[in-house]
Design an enzyme around this catalytic site. Structure first.
Site, PDB file in Angstrom:
ATOM      1  N   LYS A   1       8.215 -35.707 -18.134  1.00 47.94           N
ATOM      2  CA  LYS A   1       7.664 -37.070 -18.016  1.00 47.94           C
ATOM      3  C   LYS A   1       8.606 -37.988 -17.230  1.00 47.94           C
ATOM      4  O   LYS A   1       8.327 -39.168 -17.062  1.00 47.94           O
ATOM      5  CB  LYS A   1       7.449 -37.684 -19.411  1.00 47.94           C
ATOM      6  CG  LYS A   1       6.332 -37.058 -20.205  1.00 47.94           C
ATOM      7  CD  LYS A   1       5.990 -37.886 -21.436  1.00 47.94           C
ATOM      8  CE  LYS A   1       6.834 -37.521 -22.623  1.00 47.94           C
ATOM      9  NZ  LYS A   1       6.482 -38.282 -23.851  1.00 47.94           N
TER      10      LYS A   1
ATOM     11  N   LYS B   1      11.631 -38.807 -18.311  1.00 46.20           N
ATOM     12  CA  LYS B   1      12.402 -39.615 -19.272  1.00 46.20           C
ATOM     13  C   LYS B   1      13.635 -38.843 -19.707  1.00 46.20           C
ATOM     14  O   LYS B   1      13.538 -37.646 -20.009  1.00 46.20           O
ATOM     15  CB  LYS B   1      11.563 -39.830 -20.542  1.00 46.20           C
ATOM     16  CG  LYS B   1      10.805 -41.115 -20.618  1.00 46.20           C
ATOM     17  CD  LYS B   1      10.269 -41.313 -22.039  1.00 46.20           C
ATOM     18  CE  LYS B   1       9.483 -42.590 -22.156  1.00 46.20           C
ATOM     19  NZ  LYS B   1       9.000 -42.823 -23.518  1.00 46.20           N
TER      20      LYS B   1
HETATM   21  N1  CTP Z   1       5.789 -48.803 -29.546  1.00 46.45           N
HETATM   22  C1  CTP Z   1       5.319 -50.007 -30.076  1.00 46.45           C
HETATM   23  N2  CTP Z   1       6.024 -51.159 -29.868  1.00 46.45           N
HETATM   24  C2  CTP Z   1       7.166 -51.131 -29.154  1.00 46.45           C
HETATM   25  C3  CTP Z   1       7.671 -49.922 -28.611  1.00 46.45           C
HETATM   26  C4  CTP Z   1       6.947 -48.764 -28.832  1.00 46.45           C
HETATM   27  O1  CTP Z   1       4.271 -50.042 -30.722  1.00 46.45           O
HETATM   28  N3  CTP Z   1       7.808 -52.271 -28.956  1.00 46.45           N
HETATM   29  C5  CTP Z   1       5.011 -47.592 -29.740  1.00 46.45           C
HETATM   30  C6  CTP Z   1       4.558 -46.962 -28.422  1.00 46.45           C
HETATM   31  O2  CTP Z   1       3.423 -47.623 -27.929  1.00 46.45           O
HETATM   32  C7  CTP Z   1       4.285 -45.528 -28.864  1.00 46.45           C
HETATM   33  C8  CTP Z   1       5.361 -45.304 -29.960  1.00 46.45           C
HETATM   34  O3  CTP Z   1       5.805 -46.596 -30.364  1.00 46.45           O
HETATM   35  O4  CTP Z   1       3.010 -45.430 -29.455  1.00 46.45           O
HETATM   36  C9  CTP Z   1       6.512 -44.485 -29.454  1.00 46.45           C
HETATM   37  O5  CTP Z   1       7.098 -45.186 -28.377  1.00 46.45           O
HETATM   38  P1  CTP Z   1       8.003 -44.460 -27.305  1.00 46.45           P
HETATM   39  O6  CTP Z   1       7.210 -43.379 -26.655  1.00 46.45           O
HETATM   40  O7  CTP Z   1       9.262 -44.002 -27.923  1.00 46.45           O
HETATM   41  O8  CTP Z   1       8.222 -45.649 -26.257  1.00 46.45           O
HETATM   42  P2  CTP Z   1       9.194 -46.933 -26.196  1.00 46.45           P
HETATM   43  O9  CTP Z   1       9.930 -47.238 -27.442  1.00 46.45           O
HETATM   44  O10 CTP Z   1       8.369 -48.039 -25.583  1.00 46.45           O
HETATM   45  O11 CTP Z   1      10.265 -46.417 -25.176  1.00 46.45           O
HETATM   46  P3  CTP Z   1      10.371 -46.539 -23.600  1.00 46.45           P
HETATM   47  O12 CTP Z   1      10.824 -47.933 -23.311  1.00 46.45           O
HETATM   48  O13 CTP Z   1      11.438 -45.526 -23.241  1.00 46.45           O
HETATM   49  O14 CTP Z   1       9.014 -46.194 -23.047  1.00 46.45           O
END
Ligand code: CTP
Length: 156
Positions: A46, A48
Site C-alpha cells: 500500500k 505505507k
Molecule cells: N481512523 C479514525 N479516525 C482517525 C484516524 C483513523 O476513525 N483520526 C480510522 C480509519 O478511518 C480506519 C482505522 O481508524 O478505519 C484505522 O486507521 P489507519 O488505517 O491506521 O489510518 P490512520 O490512523 O489514519 O493512519 P494514516 O495517517 O497512516 O493513514
C-alpha cells in the site's frame, strides 16, 4: 438473541485515540468485533511504512477490551472471504474510505464512520520528525556558536 459480528480493517500504527474512538463505536454496534490488522508486507504494497511491527500492532489492538478477535490482513481481496468465513453482518471503516468498499454490499451491510478530527498516524509521524529536525537544528546552532567562540580566541 441475534448475534451480530462486525469486521473492520486498518493499519493501527502508533495506536491513538482516533483508532480507539472508532473501535469503541464499532463495538457498541455489535456483539463480536473482528479487526483485520494489515501486515507489514501488505502495508509495503500500500506504500505505507510502519513504525511499529505487525506483531506488536496486533497485540496492542487485541489488548483493547472492545476488540474480540484480531486477524492479519494480507491482501485486498480477503475482505469478501473473511466476511463469509466469520459470518459478519456488518463491515465498517472510517469515512476516509467512503465508497471504496461498496462492492461488498451484496453480502454485508457496509458502513463508513466519521473519522476523529485532528489525529492520524501520519500527523504523529510528522510531529516527531519535525521535533527531531528542530533538535538537530538547535544542536547545529550550538556547535556553530561554540566554533565561532573558538575562532575568536587568539591562539598563539
Ligand atoms: N481512523 C479514525 N479516525 C482517525 C484516524 C483513523 O476513525 N483520526 C480510522 C480509519 O478511518 C480506519 C482505522 O481508524 O478505519 C484505522 O486507521 P489507519 O488505517 O491506521 O489510518 P490512520 O490512523 O489514519 O493512519 P494514516 O495517517 O497512516 O493513514
Amino acid at each position: 438473541m441475534n448475534k451480530k459480528t462486525l469486521i473492520t480493517y486498518g493499519t493501527f500504527d502508533l495506536l491513538h485515540t482516533g483508532h480507539l474512538n472508532l473501535l469503541e463505536k464499532l463495538k457498541a454496534m455489535c456483539d463480536t468485533l473482528i479487526v483485520g490488522v494489515s501486515t507489514d508486507e501488505f502495508n509495503a504494497l500500500k506504500g505505507k511504512k510502519c513504525i511499529v511491527p505487525y506483531a506488536d500492532r496486533a497485540r496492542l489492538v487485541k489488548a483493547l477490551s472492545v476488540v474480540d478477535y484480531v486477524i492479519p490482513e494480507t491482501h485486498w481481496e480477503q475482505k469478501r472471504v473473511d466476511i463469509i468465513k466469520y459470518q459478519a453482518s456488518m463491515f465498517a471503516i472510517g469515512n476516509d474510505w467512503a465508497g471504496k468498499f461498496d462492492d461488498l454490499q451484496d453480502i454485508v451491510q457496509v458502513l463508513y464512520l466519521p473519522r476523529t478530527e485532528g489525529i492520524s498516524t501520519t500527523e504523529i509521524k510528522d510531529i516527531i520528525s519535525k521535533s527531531k529536525d528542530e533538535k538537530i537544528l538547535s544542536i547545529r546552532n550550538t556547535l556553530q556558536h561554540a566554533l565561532s567562540l573558538l575562532d575568536a580566541v587568539d591562539v598563539k
